[in-house]
Design a protein around this motif. Sequence first.
Motif, mmCIF file in Angstrom:
data_model
loop_
_atom_site.group_PDB
_atom_site.id
_atom_site.type_symbol
_atom_site.label_atom_id
_atom_site.label_comp_id
_atom_site.label_asym_id
_atom_site.label_seq_id
_atom_site.Cartn_x
_atom_site.Cartn_y
_atom_site.Cartn_z
ATOM 1 N N ARG A 243 5.726 -71.250 19.714
ATOM 2 C CA ARG A 243 5.465 -72.121 18.501
ATOM 3 C C ARG A 243 5.964 -71.037 17.162
ATOM 4 O O ARG A 243 6.022 -71.733 16.145
ATOM 5 C CB ARG A 243 4.111 -72.783 18.363
ATOM 6 N N GLY A 244 5.710 -69.725 17.373
ATOM 7 C CA GLY A 244 5.885 -69.201 16.120
ATOM 8 C C GLY A 244 6.935 -67.894 16.568
ATOM 9 O O GLY A 244 7.137 -67.330 17.627
ATOM 10 N N ALA A 245 7.908 -67.171 15.863
ATOM 11 C CA ALA A 245 8.587 -65.997 15.893
ATOM 12 C C ALA A 245 7.757 -64.800 16.390
ATOM 13 O O ALA A 245 6.584 -64.789 15.921
ATOM 14 C CB ALA A 245 9.424 -65.701 14.780
ATOM 15 N N ARG A 299 17.029 -59.667 15.228
ATOM 16 C CA ARG A 299 17.995 -60.638 14.266
ATOM 17 C C ARG A 299 19.164 -60.317 13.927
ATOM 18 O O ARG A 299 20.128 -61.124 13.874
ATOM 19 C CB ARG A 299 16.765 -60.983 12.993
ATOM 20 N N GLU A 300 19.365 -59.042 13.640
ATOM 21 C CA GLU A 300 20.682 -58.347 13.244
ATOM 22 C C GLU A 300 21.646 -58.434 14.123
ATOM 23 O O GLU A 300 22.670 -58.988 14.223
ATOM 24 C CB GLU A 300 20.332 -57.086 12.681
ATOM 25 N N ALA A 305 26.079 -61.219 16.981
ATOM 26 C CA ALA A 305 26.636 -61.780 18.098
ATOM 27 C C ALA A 305 27.307 -63.241 18.176
ATOM 28 O O ALA A 305 28.179 -63.556 18.608
ATOM 29 C CB ALA A 305 25.361 -61.945 19.304
ATOM 30 N N THR A 306 27.162 -63.926 17.159
ATOM 31 C CA THR A 306 27.683 -65.117 16.560
ATOM 32 C C THR A 306 28.769 -64.850 15.406
ATOM 33 O O THR A 306 29.505 -65.928 15.147
ATOM 34 C CB THR A 306 26.281 -66.017 15.678
ATOM 35 N N VAL A 307 28.977 -63.821 15.070
ATOM 36 C CA VAL A 307 30.230 -63.623 14.319
ATOM 37 C C VAL A 307 31.456 -63.555 15.000
ATOM 38 O O VAL A 307 31.365 -62.661 15.862
ATOM 39 C CB VAL A 307 30.137 -62.145 13.445
ATOM 40 N N PRO A 308 32.353 -64.228 14.804
ATOM 41 C CA PRO A 308 33.472 -64.483 15.921
ATOM 42 C C PRO A 308 34.529 -63.339 15.540
ATOM 43 O O PRO A 308 34.464 -62.608 14.544
ATOM 44 C CB PRO A 308 34.471 -65.807 15.098
ATOM 45 N N ALA A 309 34.975 -62.797 16.727
ATOM 46 C CA ALA A 309 35.839 -61.756 16.636
ATOM 47 C C ALA A 309 37.216 -61.912 15.696
ATOM 48 O O ALA A 309 37.632 -62.883 15.656
ATOM 49 C CB ALA A 309 36.192 -61.396 18.067
#
Length: 314
Positions: A243-245, A299-300, A305-309
Motif C-alpha cells: 500500500r505504500g512506497a 527512483r533514479e 530505464a524509461t528514458v528512450p535511447a
Amino acid sequence: MSPSTSADRPIQAILLMNLAVFIFTAMDGIIKSVSQIFPTGELIFARNLFAFIPLLAFMLSIERRVHLKTERPWGHVWRGLFGVLAMFCFFLSYKLLPLSDAIALGLSGPIFLTVLSVPLLGEVVGWRRWSAVIVGFLGVLVMTRPGSGIFDPAAFVPLLASVFYALAMISIRRLAQTERPTTIVFYFTLFATLASLVTIPLGSLDPALAWRWPANAEQMGLLVLIGLMGGSAQIALTIAFRRGAVSLVAPFDYMALVYGFLIGFFAFGEVPDAYLIAGGTIVVGSGIYIIHREAKLARERRRQATVPAMPVTE
C-alpha cells in the motif's frame, strides 16, 4: 490484490507498518517471558508452526490458492537458512539481554545489509551511505561500550542476528525477481518449522536445551499466541509494503525501539540507560538515512530505464 494499489494508500500503509512492528515487538516480549521455560529451538518451532494459520488464511483469501511453484528452490533454502539463524540469535538475545537492549542492537541490520550488498550483490555504495554506515557502527559502539568494564559479550548475539538478517534480505532481493512475496513467506515458514526440529537432539547434551511439553493451558496458549502474532504481523507487513512506497514505510520499522523500551519497562521493569538511548538513536538515524538514499537511487534508476535511447548516428 492488484499491483496498481501498491503505493496509493500512504496513511493505511503507515498504520499497518506500525501495527506489524508493535505485534512483532509484543511477540518478542512474550518470547522473553517464556525463554526460561522453553528452549530457543522449540520457540522457533511454535513461532512458525502456528503462524501457518493466519498465513494460509491470508493467502487463500487474497490469491484463492497457495502458490507453491518455484523456479529457485535453492534460493529458498539459502533464504530459509539465513532467516532461521537470524531468528535463533534474535530469540536467544531476548533471553540473555534486556528486551530493549536486544531490540536496539538488532536494529543494526540495514547497516550490515549495506556493507554486504557490495560483495554479494555487486551494488555501488556512494560516500553518503558509507558515511551513514560508519555513523551507525559508532552508534553500536556507544550501546555496547567496549572497554568500559561493563561490556556484555551477549551483545554479540543480536549483532550476529543482524548479520544473518542482512544475508536473508539479500536472499529475498534475489528471490523477489521471480517469486511471489507470499511464496517466499510460505517456504520460509515451512523451512523454519522443519529446521527447528534439528535442535531436539541437543537436549541429550544439555537439559536446558531439552524440548518440553507445556505444563499447563497458559503455557500452551502462549506458544500458540507467539505463532499467531508472528503470522499476523507478517501479513500486516506485507500489505503495508503493497500500500505504500518502501521509502515511506520502511523507516517505521524503527518504532520497534520505542515499543521495545515501553514493553521492557512495563513488563520487565527495564530502564534503558543514556548510552542505550543515545546509541540507539544514532543507529536509527543512520538506518533511516540509508533507506532514504537507497529509495532515492532506486527512483533514479527507474527513471533512467524509461528514458528512450538516443538514435545512433554516423
